[in-house]
Design an enzyme around this catalytic site. Structure first.
Site, short mmCIF file in Angstrom:
data_model
loop_
_atom_site.label_atom_id
_atom_site.label_comp_id
_atom_site.label_asym_id
_atom_site.label_seq_id
_atom_site.Cartn_x
_atom_site.Cartn_y
_atom_site.Cartn_z
N CYS A 1 -53.93 -73.71 -26.19
CA CYS A 1 -54.12 -72.42 -26.94
C CYS A 1 -54.52 -71.39 -25.73
O CYS A 1 -54.13 -70.21 -25.95
CB CYS A 1 -55.60 -72.74 -27.73
SG CYS A 1 -55.99 -71.17 -28.41
N CYS B 1 -51.77 -69.79 -27.87
CA CYS B 1 -52.23 -68.67 -28.93
C CYS B 1 -52.59 -67.43 -28.32
O CYS B 1 -52.08 -66.33 -28.33
CB CYS B 1 -53.48 -69.23 -29.81
SG CYS B 1 -53.66 -71.03 -29.86
N LYS C 1 -49.76 -65.76 -25.93
CA LYS C 1 -48.88 -65.33 -26.93
C LYS C 1 -49.46 -63.97 -27.41
O LYS C 1 -48.53 -62.97 -27.87
CB LYS C 1 -48.35 -66.37 -27.93
CG LYS C 1 -47.56 -66.11 -29.02
CD LYS C 1 -47.64 -66.91 -30.25
CE LYS C 1 -49.01 -66.60 -30.73
NZ LYS C 1 -49.18 -67.61 -32.06
N TYR D 1 -42.07 -71.51 -35.94
CA TYR D 1 -42.94 -70.31 -35.74
C TYR D 1 -42.89 -69.74 -34.09
O TYR D 1 -43.03 -68.63 -34.06
CB TYR D 1 -44.42 -70.37 -36.25
CG TYR D 1 -45.25 -70.99 -35.26
CD1 TYR D 1 -46.16 -70.42 -34.45
CD2 TYR D 1 -45.46 -72.36 -35.36
CE1 TYR D 1 -47.20 -70.93 -33.78
CE2 TYR D 1 -46.28 -73.13 -34.77
CZ TYR D 1 -47.47 -72.39 -33.69
OH TYR D 1 -48.18 -73.14 -32.92
N GLU E 1 -41.60 -66.09 -33.03
CA GLU E 1 -42.51 -65.23 -32.58
C GLU E 1 -42.05 -64.68 -31.14
O GLU E 1 -41.93 -63.38 -30.99
CB GLU E 1 -43.86 -65.94 -32.40
CG GLU E 1 -44.84 -66.18 -33.64
CD GLU E 1 -45.84 -66.90 -33.36
OE1 GLU E 1 -46.80 -66.80 -34.35
OE2 GLU E 1 -46.13 -67.61 -32.29
N HIS F 1 -58.86 -48.95 -52.10
CA HIS F 1 -57.65 -47.86 -52.03
C HIS F 1 -57.89 -46.74 -51.11
O HIS F 1 -58.90 -46.21 -50.80
CB HIS F 1 -57.38 -47.26 -53.60
CG HIS F 1 -56.38 -46.40 -53.62
ND1 HIS F 1 -54.99 -46.85 -53.73
CD2 HIS F 1 -56.38 -45.09 -53.76
CE1 HIS F 1 -54.43 -45.86 -53.77
NE2 HIS F 1 -54.94 -44.65 -53.79
N GLU G 1 -54.44 -53.76 -51.46
CA GLU G 1 -54.90 -53.74 -52.88
C GLU G 1 -53.82 -54.30 -54.05
O GLU G 1 -54.03 -54.82 -54.99
CB GLU G 1 -55.20 -52.24 -53.15
CG GLU G 1 -54.00 -51.40 -53.14
CD GLU G 1 -54.36 -49.82 -53.47
OE1 GLU G 1 -54.91 -49.79 -54.29
OE2 GLU G 1 -54.03 -48.91 -52.57
C1 LIG Z 1 -46.76 -71.11 -27.51
C2 LIG Z 1 -47.73 -71.40 -28.50
C3 LIG Z 1 -48.37 -70.97 -29.32
C4 LIG Z 1 -49.42 -71.16 -30.05
N1 LIG Z 1 -50.02 -70.25 -31.07
C5 LIG Z 1 -50.90 -70.74 -32.18
C6 LIG Z 1 -51.59 -69.81 -32.82
O1 LIG Z 1 -51.34 -68.52 -32.77
N2 LIG Z 1 -52.61 -70.38 -33.55
C7 LIG Z 1 -52.97 -71.65 -33.66
O2 LIG Z 1 -53.93 -71.97 -34.21
N3 LIG Z 1 -52.34 -72.47 -32.83
C8 LIG Z 1 -51.35 -72.14 -31.96
N4 LIG Z 1 -50.75 -72.98 -31.09
C9 LIG Z 1 -51.12 -74.52 -31.35
C10 LIG Z 1 -52.33 -74.82 -30.19
O3 LIG Z 1 -52.36 -74.32 -29.01
C11 LIG Z 1 -52.58 -76.27 -30.47
O4 LIG Z 1 -52.84 -76.70 -31.84
C12 LIG Z 1 -53.98 -76.62 -30.00
O5 LIG Z 1 -54.17 -75.93 -28.53
C13 LIG Z 1 -54.20 -78.08 -29.74
O6 LIG Z 1 -55.40 -78.40 -29.04
P1 LIG Z 1 -55.64 -79.70 -28.63
O7 LIG Z 1 -57.10 -79.83 -28.15
O8 LIG Z 1 -55.31 -80.76 -29.40
O9 LIG Z 1 -55.01 -80.07 -27.35
P2 LIG Z 1 -54.59 -78.86 -26.08
O10 LIG Z 1 -55.09 -77.57 -26.48
O11 LIG Z 1 -53.08 -78.85 -25.59
O12 LIG Z 1 -55.23 -79.65 -24.82
C14 LIG Z 1 -55.01 -80.62 -24.49
C15 LIG Z 1 -55.46 -80.81 -22.82
O13 LIG Z 1 -55.32 -81.94 -22.40
C16 LIG Z 1 -54.80 -82.17 -20.93
N5 LIG Z 1 -54.26 -83.49 -20.91
C17 LIG Z 1 -53.35 -83.89 -21.20
N6 LIG Z 1 -53.12 -85.20 -20.81
C18 LIG Z 1 -54.12 -85.79 -20.19
C19 LIG Z 1 -54.51 -86.80 -19.41
N7 LIG Z 1 -54.11 -87.89 -19.30
N8 LIG Z 1 -55.74 -86.56 -18.48
C20 LIG Z 1 -56.44 -85.33 -18.43
N9 LIG Z 1 -56.12 -84.23 -19.29
C21 LIG Z 1 -54.94 -84.27 -20.02
C22 LIG Z 1 -54.05 -81.02 -21.09
O14 LIG Z 1 -53.62 -80.41 -19.79
C23 LIG Z 1 -54.62 -80.05 -21.97
O15 LIG Z 1 -55.57 -79.06 -21.28
C24 LIG Z 1 -49.73 -72.51 -30.23
C25 LIG Z 1 -49.19 -73.43 -29.39
C26 LIG Z 1 -48.12 -73.09 -28.44
C27 LIG Z 1 -47.26 -74.06 -27.72
#
Ligand SMILES: Cc1cc2nc3c(=O)[nH]c(=O)nc-3n(C[C@H](O)[C@H](O)[C@H](O)COP(=O)(O)OP(=O)(O)OC[C@H]3O[C@@H](n4cnc5c(N)ncnc54)[C@H](O)[C@@H]3O)c2cc1C
Length: 485
Positions: free
Chosen positions: A44, A49, A52, A179, A183, A468, A473
């Site tokens: 994110c 997010c 982006k 999406y 986007e 308004h 609205e």
């Molecule tokens: C381009 C794009 C746009 C998006 N836009 C939106 C939006 O507008 N609104 C919205 O709500 N969501 C959006 N999302 C989705 C959102 O980013 C994810 O749903 C959210 O980040 C999920 O959070 P998470 O904690 O599950 O995983 P992540 O945020 O992906 O975090 C996982 C972390 O784990 C780490 N990791 C992975 N494997 C290991 C390991 N073995 N050991 C240690 N660390 C590890 C990774 O490096 C990462 O930092 C978007 C996603 C993308 C790709």
């Protein structure tokens, strides 16, 4: 005293993992560690997010000068400086990452900058070679973009790469209709890139309300995106000199951007060249870049999960119950790695529900019903609840909808249309779905979402006095259904 090194070991420092670690340590007093292999903040903050949305803002300024002229301002639009923007973007992401690191530190969480895998039900092994035991392990490793399995797919970018381009391409083919694809088609189009989009399905944004999808697709085309639905790649490869000179047998069509590209060979990433793509629609074109937004996969590879007894699903996602518990009682999983509803606020909620369940003796299920969400296309799309099509399959409905040219852009001479729609149960009168295609629809749907979540009826909407003059609205002034189903 506990027999374990930690009460909780969190793997992954993204939206869900950081929130769960902070709350478990800060509010529940647990001894918590977290391992992150890349940058804190996760998808994110670093490659989703946040960057982006900043690119969405950047791309929307392109029309401001034109609109301002319609309001009597004597101004001319300048050009967009990608290098300048990217420098500011990187500084902002560094700042945010620092905040995430500090949030963990200040809550008393021990952070390890390392990749982690599960050794057994209570042991985590880090890439540094260290191992730690924990009473509970939380997997919050998110997902990653995947390229399609076609020859030369590695020539294409994925969403992680887009923020690191050294120069903005002059032309790009975006493959996908979800999406993220839509986007970025709008963002890059707004920044002046010649955008072609291929999507193999009949209409972009599958799963959303059809009328909304139709209006967004029309608007994208009107704004300059060359959108080809029902189209896929037949062949892609690095363009040869012959292709570029128009002498090859590939029958390359020369777009304006390609002519420019030949004159000034600076587009794309240095060291790489333009890409020739043949489409199922018969087009053969050369693009500076190809960008695959064709799906994401959960990060569960080589993590020792199945060996430890955790069940994985067909896509590699971790299978969990309503409390985010895996098949191993000491191991939980939240966020995108479970592939439930892949959005940041959902990962955060799942993290908090996990802490309630495991550390506060308050078993809490995550409520995945009626989640409002936005698609940051131009125009923007805000949506909550059932699409007209899904609602009609479920029960008899009435549809209230209106589409019009909003005051602000109409005055400036732009043809943009917006749409507001309520899908209403005939029997209970409850609003089952609310769909808005309009500037700032994301902001509007957050508030409409409260009413829908509370179970508001159409008559509750009607009882609310209009603000308004606004676009929103219309949500409280639609008197007659446009159709029943
Ligand atoms: C381009 C794009 C746009 C998006 N836009 C939106 C939006 O507008 N609104 C919205 O709500 N969501 C959006 N999302 C989705 C959102 O980013 C994810 O749903 C959210 O980040 C999920 O959070 P998470 O904690 O599950 O995983 P992540 O945020 O992906 O975090 C996982 C972390 O784990 C780490 N990791 C992975 N494997 C290991 C390991 N073995 N050991 C240690 N660390 C590890 C990774 O490096 C990462 O930092 C978007 C996603 C993308 C790709």
């Amino acid at each position: 005293m506990s027999d374990f090194d930690y009460d909780l070991f969190v793997i992954g420092g993204g939206s869900g993992g950081v929130r769960a670690a902070r709350v478990a340590a800060g509010e529940a007093g647990a001894k918590v560690a977290l391992a992150e292999e890349d940058r804190y903040g996760g998808t994110c903050v670093i490659r989703g997010c946040v960057p982006k949305k900043l690119m969405v803002f950047a791309s929307e300024y392109g029309t401001v000068a034109e609109d301002a002229k319609g309001y009597g301002w004597n101004i001319e639009a300048g050009s967009f400086d990608w290098g300048n923007f990217q420098q500011r973007l990187n500084a902002e992401l560094d700042r945010l990452e620092g905040i995430y690191r500090n949030l963990l530190k200040n809550s008393g969480v021990t952070s390890y900058d390392a990749r982690a895998k599960v050794k057994d039900a209570h042991t985590v092994e880090l890439s540094s070679g260290e191992t730690f035991t924990a009473k509970h392990i939380l997997i919050a490793t998110g997902g990653r973009p995947v390229r399609p399995e076609i020859p030369n797919a590695e020539l294409g970018l994925v969403s992680d790469d887009i923020f690191h381009l050294e120069t903005l391409p002059k032309s790009i083919l975006i493959v996908g209709g979800g999406y993220i694809a839509c986007e970025f088609a709008c963002i890059l189009n707004g920044l002046g890139v010649e955008v072609t989009q291929y999507y193999r399905g009949a209409q972009i944004l599958r799963g959303f309300d059809e009328q909304a999808r139709g209006l967004i697709a029309e608007s994208m085309i009107e704004n300059g995106v060359q959108l080809h639905c029902g189209t896929d790649i037949v062949e892609m490869r690095r363009a040869t000199d012959e292709d570029l000179e128009g002498k090859s047998e590939a029958g390359v069509s020369m777009g304006a951007s390609m002519q420019e590209m030949l004159a000034d060979h600076s587009g794309g990433t240095p060291g790489e060249g333009p890409i020739l793509v043949k489409g199922t629609n018969g087009d053969t074109k050369i693009y500076d870049q190809v960008f695959f937004a064709t799906g994401r996969a959960p990060n569960t590879d080589d993590m020792g999960l199945e060996e430890a007894g955790v069940t994985l699903g067909r896509k590699g996602e971790i299978v969990v119950d309503d409390y985010s518990a895996t098949a191993v009682p000491s191991i939980y999983a939240i966020g995108d790695v479970t592939d439930r509803v892949n959005l940041t606020p959902v990962a955060i909620r799942e993290g908090m529900a996990f802490v309630e369940t495991v550390f506060k003796d308050n078993p809490t299920k995550v409520d995945h019903e009626l989640i409002p969400s936005a698609v940051f296309t131009q125009p923007e799309f805000g949506t909550v609840g059932l699409s007209e099509e899904d609602a009609a399959e479920q029960e008899p409905i009435e549809v209230y909808a209106t589409s019009f040219r909003p005051m602000q852009t109409a005055f400036a001479g732009r043809p943009d249309r917006v749409m507001m729609k309520l899908v209403v149960s005939k029997e209970t009168r409850k609003v089952l779905g609310c769909h808005i295609v309009a500037p700032n629809a994301g902001e509007m749907i957050q508030l409409a979402g409260i009413a829908v979540k509370m179970g508001a009826t159409k008559e509750d909407f009607d009882r609310t006095v209009a603000v308004h003059p606004t676009m929103a609205e219309e949500m409280v002034t639609m008197r007659n259904p446009v159709r029943s189903a």
